[in-house]
Design a protein around this motif. Structure first.
Motif, mmCIF file in Angstrom:
data_model
loop_
_atom_site.group_PDB
_atom_site.id
_atom_site.type_symbol
_atom_site.label_atom_id
_atom_site.label_comp_id
_atom_site.label_asym_id
_atom_site.label_seq_id
_atom_site.Cartn_x
_atom_site.Cartn_y
_atom_site.Cartn_z
ATOM 1 N N ASN A 15 48.426 40.817 38.670
ATOM 2 C CA ASN A 15 49.296 41.055 39.455
ATOM 3 C C ASN A 15 50.641 39.873 39.683
ATOM 4 N N HIS A 58 45.697 34.078 46.088
ATOM 5 C CA HIS A 58 44.358 33.563 45.963
ATOM 6 C C HIS A 58 43.861 33.313 44.477
ATOM 7 N N ASP A 62 42.904 37.916 38.532
ATOM 8 C CA ASP A 62 43.895 38.888 38.422
ATOM 9 C C ASP A 62 45.153 38.489 39.261
ATOM 10 N N HIS A 63 45.198 37.293 39.571
ATOM 11 C CA HIS A 63 46.547 36.758 40.329
ATOM 12 C C HIS A 63 46.838 35.230 39.772
ATOM 13 N N ASP A 148 44.842 42.976 48.533
ATOM 14 C CA ASP A 148 43.629 42.279 48.464
ATOM 15 C C ASP A 148 43.253 42.343 49.928
ATOM 16 N N HIS A 196 38.619 45.475 48.977
ATOM 17 C CA HIS A 196 39.867 46.164 48.683
ATOM 18 C C HIS A 196 39.973 47.378 49.635
ATOM 19 N N HIS A 221 48.033 47.340 43.691
ATOM 20 C CA HIS A 221 46.804 47.069 43.298
ATOM 21 C C HIS A 221 45.890 48.144 43.186
HETATM 22 ZN ZN LIG Z 1 43.810 41.051 43.231
#
Ligand SMILES: [Zn+2]
Ligand SMILES: [Zn+2]
Length: 267
Positions: A15, A58, A62-63, A148, A196, A221
């Motif tokens: 992301n 966070h 993936d971030h 998220d 999620h 997402h």
């Molecule tokens: Zn995520």
């Protein structure tokens, strides 16, 4: 038209969001390689050297995959809460060494200002150390980022109300997830209160925060295995319709691409 938004990539493989004003260029997260972030920015005509920092939601990979390299390459401040910093630093090589002057600690529920942009981090329910969503205000326009999310609560609704543009998680279709190939523990995690948000829940929260000045909603997402763009759109539209909201023509409803730059918005 001075407030700009573009999703560089969105989904479990990474992301990254660009937000700009006449005076500020920032990213929210960089969960893809530094090279991919640079390629994405190039496509939308943003020079990475002009960035003022990266806000972090966070510590999930993936971030944050590319945040360390981008910070070193362009001398960029990284902004995260104290607990998120702790969690990122515990991941060692993923983050790498960050220059002390680029380590910026922010606090939840406390506005801060970068030149002509007001930024508000708000807590979200997700299985990370101290996850946050963000809202941004510039010249009477508001952009909200809400992904998220294990579930929706009043705090999230209150934070994203009155937005002109929302990036909203629409992660999975519950039936596809339950009947799909994910191992049981992963299904449990995603469905939990700290996992999620499903398509249906995304549609419901949208119906609740809908107002006449909403200009664009970007569903993001999305799960690769347990969702697809048309299904997310249809499910969200269905929830809106059952709340009496006809989407067509009133605001733009779209899906962020997983692996590529999405539509560029100017508010
Ligand atoms: Zn995520
Ligand atoms: Zn996460």
């Amino acid at each position: 038209m001075g407030f700009k938004f573009c999703s560089i990539t969105s989904g479990s493989s990474g992301n990254c969001i660009y937000i700009g004003t006449p005076k500020v260029n920032i990213l929210v997260d960089a969960g893809i390689s530094g090279t991919k972030v640079q390629a994405g920015l190039e496509k939308i005509g943003v020079n990475p050297a002009s960035l003022h920092g990266i806000l972090i939601t966070h510590e999930h990979i993936d971030h944050i995959k590319g945040v360390g390299i981008l910070s070193r390459r362009f001398d960029l401040p990284l902004l995260a809460t104290a607990k998120t910093w702790e969690a990122m630093e515990a991941m060692g090589k993923v983050l790498g060494k960050i220059a002390p002057h680029n380590k910026v600690v922010i606090e939840k529920d406390k506005d801060f200002i970068l030149k002509d942009l007001v930024i508000h981090p708000y807590p979200i329910p997700h299985d990370a150390a101290d996850p946050v969503g963000y809202t941004f205000v510039h010249s009477n326009k508001k952009i909200s980022i809400a992904t998220d999310l294990g579930h929706v609560n009043d705090q999230i609704k209150d934070n994203i109300r009155e937005s002109n543009l929302i990036l909203l998680e629409s992660n999975h279709d519950i039936d596809m997830l339950i009947n799909g190939s994910y191992p049981y523990y992963l299904k449990r995690r995603i469905l939990s209160n700290f996992g999620h948000l499903c398509n249906e829940a995304a549609g419901k929260i949208l119906a609740e925060v809908f107002h006449d000045k909403l200009e664009a909603v970007i569903l993001g997402h999305l799960s690769k295995e347990n969702n697809y763009p048309q299904l997310a759109l249809n499910s969200v539209k269905k929830q809106l319709l059952s709340a009496g909201i006809e989407q067509d023509g009133r605001f733009e409803l779209t899906v962020a691409k997983r692996e590529d730059v999405s539509e560029f918005f100017s508010l």
